[in-house]
Motif scaffolding. Structure first.
Motif, PDB file in Angstrom:
ATOM      1  N   THR A 119      -4.988  -2.549  -9.289  1.00  0.00           N
ATOM      2  CA  THR A 119      -4.182  -3.769  -9.351  1.00  0.00           C
ATOM      3  C   THR A 119      -4.858  -4.810 -10.224  1.00  0.00           C
ATOM      4  O   THR A 119      -6.084  -4.901 -10.235  1.00  0.00           O
ATOM      5  CB  THR A 119      -3.941  -4.357  -7.938  1.00  0.00           C
TER       6      THR A 119
ATOM      7  N   ASP B  21      -5.821 -13.302  -6.556  1.00  0.00           N
ATOM      8  CA  ASP B  21      -5.623 -12.260  -5.549  1.00  0.00           C
ATOM      9  C   ASP B  21      -4.931 -11.060  -6.188  1.00  0.00           C
ATOM     10  O   ASP B  21      -4.568 -11.094  -7.357  1.00  0.00           O
ATOM     11  CB  ASP B  21      -4.802 -12.788  -4.375  1.00  0.00           C
ATOM     12  N   ILE B  22      -4.735 -10.017  -5.400  1.00  0.00           N
ATOM     13  CA  ILE B  22      -4.065  -8.816  -5.879  1.00  0.00           C
ATOM     14  C   ILE B  22      -2.602  -9.134  -6.194  1.00  0.00           C
ATOM     15  O   ILE B  22      -2.079 -10.167  -5.792  1.00  0.00           O
ATOM     16  CB  ILE B  22      -4.170  -7.686  -4.823  1.00  0.00           C
TER      17      ILE B  22
ATOM     18  N   GLY C 175       1.484  -9.063  -6.056  1.00  0.00           N
ATOM     19  CA  GLY C 175       2.401  -9.090  -4.914  1.00  0.00           C
ATOM     20  C   GLY C 175       2.833  -7.694  -4.495  1.00  0.00           C
ATOM     21  O   GLY C 175       2.942  -7.387  -3.298  1.00  0.00           O
TER      22      GLY C 175
ATOM     23  N   LYS D 283       0.028  -6.229  -2.538  1.00  0.00           N
ATOM     24  CA  LYS D 283      -0.140  -6.875  -1.220  1.00  0.00           C
ATOM     25  C   LYS D 283       0.855  -6.302  -0.217  1.00  0.00           C
ATOM     26  O   LYS D 283       0.520  -6.093   0.952  1.00  0.00           O
ATOM     27  CB  LYS D 283       0.025  -8.391  -1.358  1.00  0.00           C
TER      28      LYS D 283
ATOM     29  N   ILE E  69      -0.609  -3.073   0.985  1.00  0.00           N
ATOM     30  CA  ILE E  69      -1.730  -3.303   1.906  1.00  0.00           C
ATOM     31  C   ILE E  69      -1.217  -3.714   3.282  1.00  0.00           C
ATOM     32  O   ILE E  69      -1.698  -3.214   4.305  1.00  0.00           O
ATOM     33  CB  ILE E  69      -2.708  -4.348   1.332  1.00  0.00           C
ATOM     34  N   ASP E  70      -0.236  -4.597   3.328  1.00  0.00           N
ATOM     35  CA  ASP E  70       0.315  -5.005   4.626  1.00  0.00           C
ATOM     36  C   ASP E  70       0.889  -3.817   5.389  1.00  0.00           C
ATOM     37  O   ASP E  70       0.717  -3.705   6.604  1.00  0.00           O
ATOM     38  CB  ASP E  70       1.397  -6.065   4.447  1.00  0.00           C
TER      39      ASP E  70
ATOM     40  N   VAL F 185     -11.972 -11.200  -3.598  1.00  0.00           N
ATOM     41  CA  VAL F 185     -10.923 -10.176  -3.567  1.00  0.00           C
ATOM     42  C   VAL F 185     -11.543  -8.833  -3.161  1.00  0.00           C
ATOM     43  O   VAL F 185     -10.995  -8.119  -2.321  1.00  0.00           O
ATOM     44  CB  VAL F 185     -10.210 -10.068  -4.936  1.00  0.00           C
TER      45      VAL F 185
ATOM     46  N   ARG G 181     -12.485  -9.060   0.594  1.00  0.00           N
ATOM     47  CA  ARG G 181     -11.309  -9.081   1.477  1.00  0.00           C
ATOM     48  C   ARG G 181     -10.708  -7.689   1.639  1.00  0.00           C
ATOM     49  O   ARG G 181     -10.433  -7.234   2.747  1.00  0.00           O
ATOM     50  CB  ARG G 181     -10.283 -10.062   0.908  1.00  0.00           C
ATOM     51  N   TYR G 182     -10.477  -6.979   0.538  1.00  0.00           N
ATOM     52  CA  TYR G 182      -9.794  -5.692   0.630  1.00  0.00           C
ATOM     53  C   TYR G 182     -10.733  -4.541   0.962  1.00  0.00           C
ATOM     54  O   TYR G 182     -10.289  -3.505   1.469  1.00  0.00           O
ATOM     55  CB  TYR G 182      -8.935  -5.464  -0.620  1.00  0.00           C
TER      56      TYR G 182
END
Length: 191
Positions: free
Chosen positions: A83, A89-90, A92, A95, A98-99, A141, A144-145
């Protein structure tokens, strides 16, 4: 060896996608079975917060174009996630993926550590991040991931291409491409 590559850039041949492609091309040449998911070309929803994946079944209840990509995370030996970093951030598209991986987590709040992975052990994930900013920017980033990918039990490798200030999809990412090919060589040698 089975490999899944999930491309999170809206640019199908952008910098992050070209780095991922260097990895998958090499793995294909070495006999790996490779499947690619281009998120921007798929129709899918983000997590609905319904918690069915933790109350009635062990996978996401939504059935859409993202379902095979989520399923592949449990089935492959190597997962490539790429990404660009947009606005710190990554993307959309990424994301939303990931969610939805929340469904890969088993939750038992009666335990001291309530979260465990539903993804079988022994897998490698390669997180490819590209950005216009310099290397010292957006390290959060990665942190976080990495938390999520480590929760899933992946042996995580992070590859970054930074200082791509032009923002153009044809920016020079040859160093990152060489890095992913080196990782691919190591994975082949370890098998």
């Amino acid at each position: 060896m089975k490999v899944a590559s999930i491309l999170g850039s809206p640019r199908k041949k952008g910098t992050s996608a070209r780095i991922a492609q260097a990895f998958t091309d090499f793995m294909t040449e070495k006999g790996a079975e490779v499947v690619e998911y281009y998120l921007n070309g798929m129709s899918y929803k983000g997590c609905q917060g319904c918690e069915v994946c933790h109350s009635k079944q062990d996978c996401c209840v939504l059935k859409d174009d993202l379902t095979p990509a989520l399923d592949s995370m449990r089935e492959v030996d190597v997962l490539v996630l790429s990404t660009p970093v947009y606005y710190g951030d990554i993307s959309g598209q990424f994301k939303m993926l990931i969610d939805r991986t929340w469904s890969h987590v088993d939750v038992d709040y009666n335990k001291a550590d309530p979260y465990s992975s539903r993804i079988p052990e022994g897998k490698t994930a390669i997180l490819i991040l590209t950005q216009g900013e310099t290397e010292d920017r957006h390290r959060d980033v990665i942190e976080r991931y990495s938390v999520y990918l480590n929760l899933y039990g992946f042996d995580l490798k992070v590859v970054r291409a930074t200082s791509l200030a032009s923002g153009m999809p044809d920016g020079d990412v040859s160093a990152a491409q060489a890095e992913v090919v080196s990782i691919a060589n190591e994975l082949i040698a370890d098998r």
